[in-house]
Design a protein around this motif. Structure first.
Motif, PDB file in Angstrom:
ATOM      1  N   ARG A 154      -3.130   3.186   2.119  1.00 25.75           N
ATOM      2  CA  ARG A 154      -1.885   2.439   1.943  1.00 25.75           C
ATOM      3  C   ARG A 154      -0.679   3.355   2.009  1.00 25.75           C
ATOM      4  NH1 ARG A 154      -0.530  -2.358   2.997  1.00 25.75           N
ATOM      5  NH2 ARG A 154      -1.836  -3.474   1.494  1.00 25.75           N
ATOM      6  N   GLU A 155      -0.802   4.551   1.418  1.00 26.05           N
ATOM      7  CA  GLU A 155       0.303   5.503   1.460  1.00 26.05           C
ATOM      8  C   GLU A 155       0.554   5.997   2.878  1.00 26.05           C
ATOM      9  OE1 GLU A 155      -0.131   7.245  -3.106  1.00 26.05           O
ATOM     10  OE2 GLU A 155      -1.158   8.245  -1.445  1.00 26.05           O
ATOM     11  N   ARG A 156      -0.503   6.112   3.669  1.00 28.17           N
ATOM     12  CA  ARG A 156      -0.316   6.478   5.082  1.00 28.17           C
ATOM     13  C   ARG A 156       0.448   5.391   5.821  1.00 28.17           C
ATOM     14  NH1 ARG A 156      -4.091  10.163   8.151  1.00 28.17           N
ATOM     15  NH2 ARG A 156      -4.908  11.632   6.632  1.00 28.17           N
ATOM     16  N   GLU A 157       0.121   4.146   5.525  1.00 31.01           N
ATOM     17  CA  GLU A 157       0.855   3.038   6.142  1.00 31.01           C
ATOM     18  C   GLU A 157       2.328   3.097   5.762  1.00 31.01           C
ATOM     19  OE1 GLU A 157      -1.772  -0.898   6.632  1.00 31.01           O
ATOM     20  OE2 GLU A 157      -1.677  -0.203   4.550  1.00 31.01           O
ATOM     21  N   ILE A 158       2.580   3.372   4.498  1.00 28.27           N
ATOM     22  CA  ILE A 158       3.957   3.483   4.020  1.00 28.27           C
ATOM     23  C   ILE A 158       4.666   4.627   4.739  1.00 28.27           C
ATOM     24  CG2 ILE A 158       5.403   4.033   2.021  1.00 28.27           C
ATOM     25  CD1 ILE A 158       4.285   1.297   1.672  1.00 28.27           C
ATOM     26  N   LEU A 159       3.993   5.761   4.855  1.00 28.50           N
ATOM     27  CA  LEU A 159       4.583   6.924   5.511  1.00 28.50           C
ATOM     28  C   LEU A 159       4.935   6.615   6.958  1.00 28.50           C
ATOM     29  CD1 LEU A 159       5.408   9.897   5.594  1.00 28.50           C
ATOM     30  CD2 LEU A 159       3.001  10.477   6.022  1.00 28.50           C
ATOM     31  N   ILE A 171       9.614  -2.711   4.950  1.00 29.73           N
ATOM     32  CA  ILE A 171       8.236  -2.309   4.637  1.00 29.73           C
ATOM     33  C   ILE A 171       7.575  -3.384   3.778  1.00 29.73           C
ATOM     34  CG2 ILE A 171       6.792  -0.598   3.461  1.00 29.73           C
ATOM     35  CD1 ILE A 171       8.946   1.488   4.134  1.00 29.73           C
ATOM     36  N   SER A 172       8.321  -3.908   2.831  1.00 28.62           N
ATOM     37  CA  SER A 172       7.813  -4.968   1.967  1.00 28.62           C
ATOM     38  C   SER A 172       7.350  -6.160   2.781  1.00 28.62           C
ATOM     39  CB  SER A 172       8.905  -5.389   0.979  1.00 28.62           C
ATOM     40  OG  SER A 172       8.503  -6.514   0.224  1.00 28.62           O
ATOM     41  N   ALA A 173       8.163  -6.560   3.769  1.00 30.74           N
ATOM     42  CA  ALA A 173       7.806  -7.709   4.605  1.00 30.74           C
ATOM     43  C   ALA A 173       6.625  -7.395   5.521  1.00 30.74           C
ATOM     44  CB  ALA A 173       9.017  -8.134   5.439  1.00 30.74           C
ATOM     45  N   GLN A 174       6.600  -6.178   6.073  1.00 26.83           N
ATOM     46  CA  GLN A 174       5.535  -5.793   7.005  1.00 26.83           C
ATOM     47  C   GLN A 174       4.172  -5.744   6.315  1.00 26.83           C
ATOM     48  OE1 GLN A 174       6.679  -2.026   8.703  1.00 26.83           O
ATOM     49  NE2 GLN A 174       8.558  -2.852   9.607  1.00 26.83           N
ATOM     50  N   LEU A 175       4.138  -5.226   5.096  1.00 28.72           N
ATOM     51  CA  LEU A 175       2.870  -4.979   4.407  1.00 28.72           C
ATOM     52  C   LEU A 175       2.566  -6.002   3.314  1.00 28.72           C
ATOM     53  CD1 LEU A 175       3.030  -1.076   4.089  1.00 28.72           C
ATOM     54  CD2 LEU A 175       1.992  -2.455   5.903  1.00 28.72           C
ATOM     55  N   TYR A 176       3.428  -7.010   3.184  1.00 23.20           N
ATOM     56  CA  TYR A 176       3.225  -8.072   2.183  1.00 23.20           C
ATOM     57  C   TYR A 176       3.119  -7.493   0.774  1.00 23.20           C
ATOM     58  CZ  TYR A 176       2.201 -10.646   6.452  1.00 23.20           C
ATOM     59  OH  TYR A 176       2.280 -11.196   7.715  1.00 23.20           O
ATOM     60  N   LEU A 177       4.052  -6.620   0.458  1.00 19.83           N
ATOM     61  CA  LEU A 177       4.120  -6.000  -0.860  1.00 19.83           C
ATOM     62  C   LEU A 177       5.484  -6.276  -1.467  1.00 19.83           C
ATOM     63  CD1 LEU A 177       2.682  -2.467   0.049  1.00 19.83           C
ATOM     64  CD2 LEU A 177       1.441  -4.310  -1.098  1.00 19.83           C
ATOM     65  N   HIS A 185       4.916   3.317  -4.189  1.00 21.88           N
ATOM     66  CA  HIS A 185       4.147   4.035  -3.166  1.00 21.88           C
ATOM     67  C   HIS A 185       4.971   5.164  -2.547  1.00 21.88           C
ATOM     68  CE1 HIS A 185       0.458   1.802  -3.138  1.00 21.88           C
ATOM     69  NE2 HIS A 185       1.035   0.651  -2.822  1.00 21.88           N
ATOM     70  N   ILE A 186       6.245   4.894  -2.281  1.00 22.18           N
ATOM     71  CA  ILE A 186       7.094   5.914  -1.669  1.00 22.18           C
ATOM     72  C   ILE A 186       7.245   7.112  -2.603  1.00 22.18           C
ATOM     73  CG2 ILE A 186       9.458   6.439  -0.937  1.00 22.18           C
ATOM     74  CD1 ILE A 186       9.601   3.612   0.225  1.00 22.18           C
ATOM     75  N   SER A 187       7.429   6.864  -3.881  1.00 20.68           N
ATOM     76  CA  SER A 187       7.528   7.969  -4.850  1.00 20.68           C
ATOM     77  C   SER A 187       6.250   8.801  -4.852  1.00 20.68           C
ATOM     78  CB  SER A 187       7.791   7.420  -6.250  1.00 20.68           C
ATOM     79  OG  SER A 187       9.045   6.798  -6.323  1.00 20.68           O
ATOM     80  N   ASN A 197      13.108  13.497   0.359  1.00 20.73           N
ATOM     81  CA  ASN A 197      13.734  12.274   0.841  1.00 20.73           C
ATOM     82  C   ASN A 197      12.946  11.722   2.026  1.00 20.73           C
ATOM     83  OD1 ASN A 197      14.762  13.632   3.313  1.00 20.73           O
ATOM     84  ND2 ASN A 197      16.111  14.672   1.865  1.00 20.73           N
ATOM     85  N   ARG A 198      13.403  10.598   2.557  1.00 20.34           N
ATOM     86  CA  ARG A 198      12.673   9.894   3.611  1.00 20.34           C
ATOM     87  C   ARG A 198      12.621  10.684   4.910  1.00 20.34           C
ATOM     88  NH1 ARG A 198      12.748   4.293   1.595  1.00 20.34           N
ATOM     89  NH2 ARG A 198      12.261   3.382   3.637  1.00 20.34           N
TER      90      ARG A 198
END
Length: 212
Positions: A154-159, A171-177, A185-187, A197-198
Protein backbone atom coordinates in the motif's frame (compact mmCIF):
# COMPACT_ATOMS: atom_id res chain seq x y z
CA UNK A 1 -5.56 33.36 5.15
CA UNK A 2 -2.31 31.97 3.71
CA UNK A 3 0.61 34.33 4.31
CA UNK A 4 3.60 34.51 1.99
CA UNK A 5 7.08 36.02 2.02
CA UNK A 6 8.67 36.80 -1.35
CA UNK A 7 12.49 36.81 -1.57
CA UNK A 8 13.87 38.11 -4.87
CA UNK A 9 16.44 40.77 -5.76
CA UNK A 10 14.34 42.06 -8.68
CA UNK A 11 11.75 44.61 -7.47
CA UNK A 12 9.60 44.03 -10.54
CA UNK A 13 9.46 40.29 -9.82
CA UNK A 14 8.51 40.95 -6.19
CA UNK A 15 5.78 43.39 -7.25
CA UNK A 16 4.49 41.04 -9.94
CA UNK A 17 4.25 38.06 -7.58
CA UNK A 18 2.56 40.20 -4.92
CA UNK A 19 -0.01 41.42 -7.45
CA UNK A 20 -0.74 37.83 -8.53
CA UNK A 21 -1.12 36.45 -5.01
CA UNK A 22 -2.92 39.42 -3.45
CA UNK A 23 -5.58 39.17 -6.16
CA UNK A 24 -6.69 35.84 -4.69
CA UNK A 25 -9.21 35.69 -1.83
CA UNK A 26 -7.10 33.44 0.41
CA UNK A 27 -3.44 34.47 -0.04
CA UNK A 28 -1.62 37.60 1.09
CA UNK A 29 2.01 38.64 0.67
CA UNK A 30 2.90 39.91 4.14
CA UNK A 31 6.49 40.90 3.35
CA UNK A 32 9.16 40.87 0.68
CA UNK A 33 12.95 41.05 0.86
CA UNK A 34 15.57 41.80 -1.76
CA UNK A 35 18.26 39.33 -0.65
CA UNK A 36 18.70 35.99 1.05
CA UNK A 37 20.44 37.40 4.11
CA UNK A 38 17.17 39.14 5.07
CA UNK A 39 14.98 36.03 4.87
CA UNK A 40 15.53 34.59 8.35
CA UNK A 41 14.77 37.90 10.08
CA UNK A 42 11.63 38.40 7.97
CA UNK A 43 10.47 34.86 8.75
CA UNK A 44 10.95 35.44 12.48
CA UNK A 45 8.99 38.68 12.30
CA UNK A 46 6.11 37.76 9.99
CA UNK A 47 5.88 33.95 10.40
CA UNK A 48 4.69 33.31 6.83
CA UNK A 49 3.17 29.99 5.85
CA UNK A 50 5.19 29.89 2.61
CA UNK A 51 8.24 31.53 1.05
CA UNK A 52 8.74 32.09 -2.66
CA UNK A 53 12.54 31.97 -2.77
CA UNK A 54 14.66 33.15 -5.67
CA UNK A 55 17.72 30.91 -5.89
CA UNK A 56 20.01 33.57 -7.37
CA UNK A 57 20.41 36.68 -5.21
CA UNK A 58 23.37 39.00 -4.73
CA UNK A 59 24.71 38.64 -1.18
CA UNK A 60 23.14 35.34 -0.18
CA UNK A 61 21.48 32.95 -2.60
CA UNK A 62 18.21 31.21 -1.96
CA UNK A 63 19.99 27.91 -1.37
CA UNK A 64 21.75 29.09 1.79
CA UNK A 65 18.65 31.04 2.86
CA UNK A 66 16.60 27.84 2.52
CA UNK A 67 19.06 25.99 4.74
CA UNK A 68 18.70 28.71 7.38
CA UNK A 69 14.90 28.55 7.22
CA UNK A 70 14.95 24.76 7.64
CA UNK A 71 16.88 25.19 10.90
CA UNK A 72 14.09 27.33 12.38
CA UNK A 73 11.29 25.93 14.56
CA UNK A 74 8.33 24.84 12.43
CA UNK A 75 9.87 26.22 9.21
CA UNK A 76 7.77 27.80 6.49
CA UNK A 77 7.21 25.90 3.27
CA UNK A 78 9.80 26.98 0.71
CA UNK A 79 9.07 27.14 -3.02
CA UNK A 80 12.33 27.52 -4.94
CA UNK A 81 12.14 29.87 -7.91
CA UNK A 82 14.49 29.84 -10.87
CA UNK A 83 14.63 31.50 -14.28
CA UNK A 84 15.32 28.06 -15.74
CA UNK A 85 12.88 25.13 -15.71
CA UNK A 86 15.18 22.79 -13.79
CA UNK A 87 18.83 23.47 -13.02
CA UNK A 88 21.45 22.30 -10.55
CA UNK A 89 20.41 24.90 -7.96
CA UNK A 90 16.89 23.45 -7.95
CA UNK A 91 18.35 20.01 -7.21
CA UNK A 92 20.40 21.45 -4.36
CA UNK A 93 17.43 23.43 -3.03
CA UNK A 94 15.30 20.29 -2.82
CA UNK A 95 18.14 18.57 -0.95
CA UNK A 96 18.31 21.59 1.38
CA UNK A 97 14.63 21.18 2.23
CA UNK A 98 12.66 23.18 -0.34
CA UNK A 99 9.16 21.74 -0.65
CA UNK A 100 8.56 22.54 -4.31
CA UNK A 101 9.97 24.48 -7.24
CA UNK A 102 8.60 26.92 -9.77
CA UNK A 103 9.76 28.57 -12.96
CA UNK A 104 9.59 32.35 -12.76
CA UNK A 105 8.02 32.32 -16.21
CA UNK A 106 5.19 30.06 -15.04
CA UNK A 107 1.60 31.18 -15.44
CA UNK A 108 0.04 33.33 -12.70
CA UNK A 109 -2.18 30.37 -11.84
CA UNK A 110 0.89 28.24 -11.12
CA UNK A 111 2.02 30.66 -8.41
CA UNK A 112 -1.10 30.57 -6.31
CA UNK A 113 -1.69 26.88 -6.96
CA UNK A 114 1.86 26.13 -5.79
CA UNK A 115 1.40 28.16 -2.61
CA UNK A 116 -1.89 26.46 -1.79
CA UNK A 117 -0.38 23.06 -2.53
CA UNK A 118 2.65 23.31 -0.24
CA UNK A 119 0.67 24.84 2.61
CA UNK A 120 -1.74 21.89 2.46
CA UNK A 121 1.24 19.47 2.49
CA UNK A 122 0.89 18.73 -1.20
CA UNK A 123 3.13 20.01 -3.94
CA UNK A 124 2.86 20.99 -7.58
CA UNK A 125 5.34 19.55 -10.07
CA UNK A 126 5.41 17.67 -13.33
CA UNK A 127 6.75 14.16 -13.80
CA UNK A 128 8.93 15.51 -16.61
CA UNK A 129 10.54 18.04 -14.26
CA UNK A 130 11.29 15.26 -11.75
CA UNK A 131 12.91 13.19 -14.49
CA UNK A 132 15.21 16.08 -15.34
CA UNK A 133 16.12 16.47 -11.66
CA UNK A 134 16.99 12.77 -11.50
CA UNK A 135 19.09 13.07 -14.66
CA UNK A 136 21.03 16.03 -13.24
CA UNK A 137 21.52 14.53 -9.78
CA UNK A 138 24.43 12.34 -8.67
CA UNK A 139 23.63 8.67 -9.35
CA UNK A 140 22.14 7.06 -6.23
CA UNK A 141 19.82 4.50 -7.80
CA UNK A 142 21.76 1.53 -6.45
CA UNK A 143 20.73 2.28 -2.87
CA UNK A 144 17.08 3.06 -3.59
CA UNK A 145 15.62 -0.45 -4.24
CA UNK A 146 16.81 -1.80 -0.89
CA UNK A 147 15.22 1.19 0.82
CA UNK A 148 11.92 0.40 -0.86
CA UNK A 149 11.80 -3.11 0.63
CA UNK A 150 10.74 -1.49 3.90
CA UNK A 151 7.53 -0.24 2.28
CA UNK A 152 4.30 -2.20 2.34
CA UNK A 153 2.46 -2.76 -0.94
CA UNK A 154 0.00 0.00 0.00
CA UNK A 155 2.85 2.38 0.79
CA UNK A 156 4.37 1.65 -2.61
CA UNK A 157 1.06 2.57 -4.21
CA UNK A 158 1.04 5.79 -2.22
CA UNK A 159 4.63 6.54 -3.24
CA UNK A 160 3.86 6.03 -6.94
CA UNK A 161 0.85 8.32 -6.63
CA UNK A 162 3.00 10.99 -4.95
CA UNK A 163 5.55 10.70 -7.77
CA UNK A 164 2.79 11.28 -10.31
CA UNK A 165 2.08 14.61 -8.64
CA UNK A 166 -1.24 13.52 -7.15
CA UNK A 167 -2.64 15.46 -4.19
CA UNK A 168 -3.89 13.80 -1.02
CA UNK A 169 -7.47 14.19 -2.23
CA UNK A 170 -6.63 12.59 -5.57
CA UNK A 171 -4.80 9.70 -3.89
CA UNK A 172 -7.79 9.25 -1.60
CA UNK A 173 -10.12 8.97 -4.60
CA UNK A 174 -7.77 6.70 -6.57
CA UNK A 175 -7.21 4.21 -3.75
CA UNK A 176 -10.61 4.49 -2.00
CA UNK A 177 -9.04 5.64 1.25
CA UNK A 178 -9.91 8.49 3.56
CA UNK A 179 -7.61 11.51 3.40
CA UNK A 180 -6.67 10.89 7.04
CA UNK A 181 -5.51 7.37 6.11
CA UNK A 182 -3.61 8.74 3.12
CA UNK A 183 -1.80 11.24 5.36
CA UNK A 184 -0.90 8.45 7.78
CA UNK A 185 0.54 6.34 4.95
CA UNK A 186 2.47 9.32 3.57
CA UNK A 187 4.02 10.02 6.99
CA UNK A 188 5.08 6.38 7.17
CA UNK A 189 6.56 6.51 3.65
CA UNK A 190 8.53 9.65 4.51
CA UNK A 191 9.84 8.05 7.69
CA UNK A 192 10.95 4.84 5.98
CA UNK A 193 12.57 6.68 3.06
CA UNK A 194 14.12 9.44 5.15
CA UNK A 195 12.33 11.97 2.93
CA UNK A 196 11.41 15.40 4.24
CA UNK A 197 8.79 16.19 1.63
CA UNK A 198 6.89 14.86 -1.38
CA UNK A 199 9.53 15.87 -3.92
CA UNK A 200 12.27 13.92 -2.13
CA UNK A 201 9.97 10.89 -1.89
CA UNK A 202 9.06 11.19 -5.56
CA UNK A 203 12.74 11.31 -6.52
CA UNK A 204 13.31 8.01 -4.68
CA UNK A 205 10.52 6.46 -6.74
CA UNK A 206 12.03 7.71 -10.00
CA UNK A 207 15.55 6.58 -9.10
CA UNK A 208 14.28 3.13 -8.12
CA UNK A 209 12.50 2.73 -11.42
CA UNK A 210 8.98 2.66 -9.95
CA UNK A 211 8.02 5.44 -12.37
CA UNK A 212 8.97 5.13 -16.03
Amino acid sequence: MITVLVADDDPFVRRGIADILNATPDIRVVADVDDGDKVAQAVSRFRPHAILMDLNMRRMGGLEATRQVMQMPRPAKVIAMTAMDVDDLVVQAISAGAHSFLNKDASPESFYLSVRAVVSDNTLFSADALRRIVQSSPPVAAAAPSTLTNLSSREREILCAIASGATNAEISAQLYLSETTVKTHISSVFGKLGARNRVEAALVAFRAGLIA
